[in-house]
Motif scaffolding. Sequence first.
Motif, PDB file in Angstrom:
ATOM      1  N   VAL A 136      50.373  33.857  45.326  1.00 12.43           N
ATOM      2  CA  VAL A 136      49.189  34.474  44.728  1.00 12.43           C
ATOM      3  C   VAL A 136      48.455  35.380  45.730  1.00 12.43           C
ATOM      4  O   VAL A 136      48.147  34.963  46.852  1.00 12.43           O
ATOM      5  CB  VAL A 136      48.196  33.408  44.213  1.00 12.43           C
ATOM      6  CG1 VAL A 136      47.079  34.078  43.404  1.00 12.43           C
ATOM      7  CG2 VAL A 136      48.898  32.362  43.359  1.00 12.43           C
ATOM      8  N   TYR A 137      48.222  36.597  45.299  1.00  8.06           N
ATOM      9  CA  TYR A 137      47.318  37.500  46.016  1.00  8.06           C
ATOM     10  C   TYR A 137      45.953  37.370  45.361  1.00  8.06           C
ATOM     11  O   TYR A 137      45.849  37.452  44.133  1.00  8.06           O
ATOM     12  CB  TYR A 137      47.735  38.962  45.851  1.00  8.06           C
ATOM     13  CG  TYR A 137      49.081  39.314  46.424  1.00  8.06           C
ATOM     14  CD1 TYR A 137      49.216  39.661  47.766  1.00  8.06           C
ATOM     15  CD2 TYR A 137      50.207  39.333  45.610  1.00  8.06           C
ATOM     16  CE1 TYR A 137      50.450  40.011  48.285  1.00  8.06           C
ATOM     17  CE2 TYR A 137      51.441  39.684  46.122  1.00  8.06           C
ATOM     18  CZ  TYR A 137      51.551  40.020  47.462  1.00  8.06           C
ATOM     19  OH  TYR A 137      52.773  40.359  47.973  1.00  8.06           O
ATOM     20  N   VAL A 138      44.911  37.211  46.179  1.00  9.54           N
ATOM     21  CA  VAL A 138      43.557  37.201  45.626  1.00  9.54           C
ATOM     22  C   VAL A 138      42.816  38.421  46.171  1.00  9.54           C
ATOM     23  O   VAL A 138      42.779  38.643  47.385  1.00  9.54           O
ATOM     24  CB  VAL A 138      42.795  35.915  45.996  1.00  9.54           C
ATOM     25  CG1 VAL A 138      41.386  35.958  45.411  1.00  9.54           C
ATOM     26  CG2 VAL A 138      43.525  34.692  45.470  1.00  9.54           C
ATOM     27  N   LEU A 139      42.269  39.196  45.282  1.00  9.56           N
ATOM     28  CA  LEU A 139      41.546  40.409  45.646  1.00  9.56           C
ATOM     29  C   LEU A 139      40.097  40.205  45.234  1.00  9.56           C
ATOM     30  O   LEU A 139      39.808  40.015  44.040  1.00  9.56           O
ATOM     31  CB  LEU A 139      42.138  41.620  44.911  1.00  9.56           C
ATOM     32  CG  LEU A 139      43.677  41.700  44.903  1.00  9.56           C
ATOM     33  CD1 LEU A 139      44.147  42.854  44.032  1.00  9.56           C
ATOM     34  CD2 LEU A 139      44.206  41.831  46.323  1.00  9.56           C
ATOM     35  N   VAL A 140      39.196  40.207  46.213  1.00 10.01           N
ATOM     36  CA  VAL A 140      37.800  39.879  45.936  1.00 10.01           C
ATOM     37  C   VAL A 140      36.924  41.082  46.292  1.00 10.01           C
ATOM     38  O   VAL A 140      36.986  41.581  47.419  1.00 10.01           O
ATOM     39  CB  VAL A 140      37.324  38.666  46.773  1.00 10.01           C
ATOM     40  CG1 VAL A 140      35.929  38.230  46.322  1.00 10.01           C
ATOM     41  CG2 VAL A 140      38.296  37.516  46.670  1.00 10.01           C
ATOM     42  N   GLY A 141      36.098  41.502  45.338  1.00 10.12           N
ATOM     43  CA  GLY A 141      35.212  42.640  45.581  1.00 10.12           C
ATOM     44  C   GLY A 141      33.758  42.263  45.391  1.00 10.12           C
ATOM     45  O   GLY A 141      33.427  41.347  44.626  1.00 10.12           O
ATOM     46  N   ALA A 142      32.887  42.947  46.128  1.00 11.02           N
ATOM     47  CA  ALA A 142      31.439  42.751  45.994  1.00 11.02           C
ATOM     48  C   ALA A 142      30.742  43.984  46.540  1.00 11.02           C
ATOM     49  O   ALA A 142      31.383  44.874  47.100  1.00 11.02           O
ATOM     50  CB  ALA A 142      30.998  41.502  46.760  1.00 11.02           C
ATOM     51  N   GLN A 143      29.421  43.998  46.400  1.00 12.99           N
ATOM     52  CA  GLN A 143      28.678  45.164  46.903  1.00 12.99           C
ATOM     53  C   GLN A 143      28.684  45.208  48.430  1.00 12.99           C
ATOM     54  O   GLN A 143      28.916  46.252  49.030  1.00 12.99           O
ATOM     55  CB  GLN A 143      27.246  45.131  46.380  1.00 12.99           C
ATOM     56  CG  GLN A 143      27.193  45.415  44.878  1.00 12.99           C
ATOM     57  CD  GLN A 143      25.774  45.448  44.331  1.00 12.99           C
ATOM     58  OE1 GLN A 143      24.825  44.994  44.962  1.00 12.99           O
ATOM     59  NE2 GLN A 143      25.636  45.991  43.146  1.00 12.99           N
ATOM     60  N   THR A 144      28.399  44.053  49.057  1.00 10.59           N
ATOM     61  CA  THR A 144      28.352  43.995  50.526  1.00 10.59           C
ATOM     62  C   THR A 144      29.059  42.720  50.986  1.00 10.59           C
ATOM     63  O   THR A 144      29.349  41.825  50.184  1.00 10.59           O
ATOM     64  CB  THR A 144      26.894  43.923  51.052  1.00 10.59           C
ATOM     65  OG1 THR A 144      26.370  42.627  50.717  1.00 10.59           O
ATOM     66  CG2 THR A 144      26.016  44.989  50.410  1.00 10.59           C
ATOM     67  N   ALA A 145      29.254  42.613  52.312  1.00 10.16           N
ATOM     68  CA  ALA A 145      29.926  41.435  52.877  1.00 10.16           C
ATOM     69  C   ALA A 145      29.195  40.148  52.506  1.00 10.16           C
ATOM     70  O   ALA A 145      29.823  39.140  52.194  1.00 10.16           O
ATOM     71  CB  ALA A 145      30.016  41.578  54.393  1.00 10.16           C
ATOM     72  N   CYS A 170      32.884  44.794  54.671  1.00  2.82           N
ATOM     73  CA  CYS A 170      34.011  43.865  54.836  1.00  2.82           C
ATOM     74  C   CYS A 170      35.209  44.407  54.066  1.00  2.82           C
ATOM     75  O   CYS A 170      35.077  44.783  52.895  1.00  2.82           O
ATOM     76  CB  CYS A 170      33.639  42.471  54.322  1.00  2.82           C
ATOM     77  SG  CYS A 170      34.965  41.266  54.526  1.00  2.82           S
ATOM     78  N   GLY A 171      36.350  44.469  54.730  1.00  2.00           N
ATOM     79  CA  GLY A 171      37.579  44.896  54.061  1.00  2.00           C
ATOM     80  C   GLY A 171      37.563  46.358  53.656  1.00  2.00           C
ATOM     81  O   GLY A 171      36.893  47.194  54.275  1.00  2.00           O
ATOM     82  N   HIS A 172      38.275  46.631  52.580  1.00  2.00           N
ATOM     83  CA  HIS A 172      38.385  48.004  52.077  1.00  2.00           C
ATOM     84  C   HIS A 172      37.027  48.521  51.594  1.00  2.00           C
ATOM     85  O   HIS A 172      36.286  47.788  50.938  1.00  2.00           O
ATOM     86  CB  HIS A 172      39.398  47.997  50.924  1.00  2.00           C
ATOM     87  CG  HIS A 172      39.427  49.262  50.142  1.00  2.00           C
ATOM     88  ND1 HIS A 172      40.005  50.417  50.630  1.00  2.00           N
ATOM     89  CD2 HIS A 172      38.936  49.573  48.910  1.00  2.00           C
ATOM     90  CE1 HIS A 172      39.875  51.381  49.723  1.00  2.00           C
ATOM     91  NE2 HIS A 172      39.234  50.885  48.668  1.00  2.00           N
ATOM     92  N   LYS A 173      36.719  49.748  51.892  1.00  2.00           N
ATOM     93  CA  LYS A 173      35.479  50.345  51.363  1.00  2.00           C
ATOM     94  C   LYS A 173      35.798  51.001  50.019  1.00  2.00           C
ATOM     95  O   LYS A 173      36.530  52.007  49.973  1.00  2.00           O
ATOM     96  CB  LYS A 173      34.924  51.385  52.340  1.00  2.00           C
ATOM     97  CG  LYS A 173      33.629  52.002  51.839  1.00  2.00           C
ATOM     98  CD  LYS A 173      33.009  52.963  52.825  1.00  2.00           C
ATOM     99  CE  LYS A 173      31.690  53.489  52.231  1.00  2.00           C
ATOM    100  NZ  LYS A 173      31.031  54.420  53.086  1.00  2.00           N
ATOM    101  N   GLY A 174      35.270  50.423  48.964  1.00  3.02           N
ATOM    102  CA  GLY A 174      35.530  50.962  47.630  1.00  3.02           C
ATOM    103  C   GLY A 174      35.726  49.823  46.651  1.00  3.02           C
ATOM    104  O   GLY A 174      35.572  48.650  47.005  1.00  3.02           O
ATOM    105  N   PRO A 175      36.065  50.143  45.423  1.00  4.01           N
ATOM    106  CA  PRO A 175      36.191  49.086  44.408  1.00  4.01           C
ATOM    107  C   PRO A 175      37.425  48.214  44.634  1.00  4.01           C
ATOM    108  O   PRO A 175      38.438  48.678  45.173  1.00  4.01           O
ATOM    109  CB  PRO A 175      36.301  49.866  43.095  1.00  4.01           C
ATOM    110  CG  PRO A 175      36.741  51.224  43.476  1.00  4.01           C
ATOM    111  CD  PRO A 175      36.246  51.484  44.867  1.00  4.01           C
ATOM    112  N   VAL A 176      37.314  46.985  44.181  1.00  2.00           N
ATOM    113  CA  VAL A 176      38.416  46.032  44.354  1.00  2.00           C
ATOM    114  C   VAL A 176      39.673  46.494  43.609  1.00  2.00           C
ATOM    115  O   VAL A 176      40.804  46.146  43.966  1.00  2.00           O
ATOM    116  CB  VAL A 176      37.963  44.610  43.911  1.00  2.00           C
ATOM    117  CG1 VAL A 176      37.730  44.547  42.411  1.00  2.00           C
ATOM    118  CG2 VAL A 176      38.952  43.554  44.351  1.00  2.00           C
TER     119      VAL A 176
END
Length: 260
Positions: A136-145, A170-176
């Motif tokens: 499983v790959y989990v991709l988590v996005g949010a506004q800030t770290a 944190c991580g990639h800059k942009g949408p998940v």
Amino acid sequence: MSVLAEARILKQEEVAPGCHRMLLQAPEAAGRAAPGQFMHVRCGSSADPLLRRPLSVHDVDRGKGTLTLLYRAAGRGTALLAGLGPGAGISLMGPLGRGFSLPAGAGLRVALAAGGIGVAPLYFLLKELVSRDFFVYVLVGAQTAEDLLCGDDFKLLGSRTSFATDDGSCGHKGPVTDLLESLLASGGVDLVYACGPPPMLKRVAGLLTGTGVPGEISLERHMGCGVGACLSCVCKVRSGAYRRVCADGPVFPVEEVVWE
Ligand SMILES: Cc1cc2nc3c(=O)[nH]c(=O)nc-3n(C[C@H](O)[C@H](O)[C@H](O)COP(=O)(O)OP(=O)(O)OC[C@H]3O[C@@H](n4cnc5c(N)ncnc54)[C@H](O)[C@@H]3O)c2cc1C
Ligand code: FES
């Protein structure tokens, strides 16, 4: 079958600004819940607010009879919940709705994409997938770290976890969904599950179109009864009909949903 029960709060903590995790003693609900289902929660002790609020089952421990909710204090109802402490009782109805369908077979590579509080139902799903030996790959996005939720919990379960933030803290800059796009382009994923705000889910639907990769998404709607009777939660599907998010969902095959 759902149950109506009084549950006792064992623990409540703020895990990110405005986001709370509530551990409840709720043995019947914990024993019946499946990933993607939700609990309809009475938020106050008076008639105001009158309507229950739907919150996803975030985790269960069937041995201990506990059920966990993860929620953002978005308004009046959830703010009342956030003010409760250990020992308080809350009325729960559920588990309700149709959750995620779990894949048969072995060796599938699965991606879970979560936007914001959309992580809530995906942690329980991840536990089930990992127990069945899926990669499983989990991709988590949010506004800030500091708004990222459950990152360490996902990693502890052995998934490959990546992060995306709007401000790049944190991580990639942009949408998940950028992370999902890369994963799909690499051909490294056989199945996708997603939960998050409507623009994110619409983008997931667009990314999957024509790839042959199936996906399921969990939808949010304002709810009244929570059990299919009032029709306040409908969404339009490809056939032109309307489906009830509370009873026919909240999880739907991604290609079925019409984005209006
Ligand atoms: C099946 C399902 C599962 C959900 N699971 C979770 C969860 O696990 N964690 C979590 O934090 N939230 C979850 N939600 C959203 C949650 O139900 C709402 O945030 C909550 O009902 C808001 O109630 P309130 O009284 O605090 O806010 P209100 O004062 O009623 O509203 C505050 C703001 O939230 C918006 N809002 C209210 N209800 C919804 C809704 N159903 N969907 C989208 N926006 C809404 C309102 O438009 C308003 O802008 C889920 C929703 C559904 C339908
Ligand atoms: S909330 Fe009443 S039909 Fe869905």
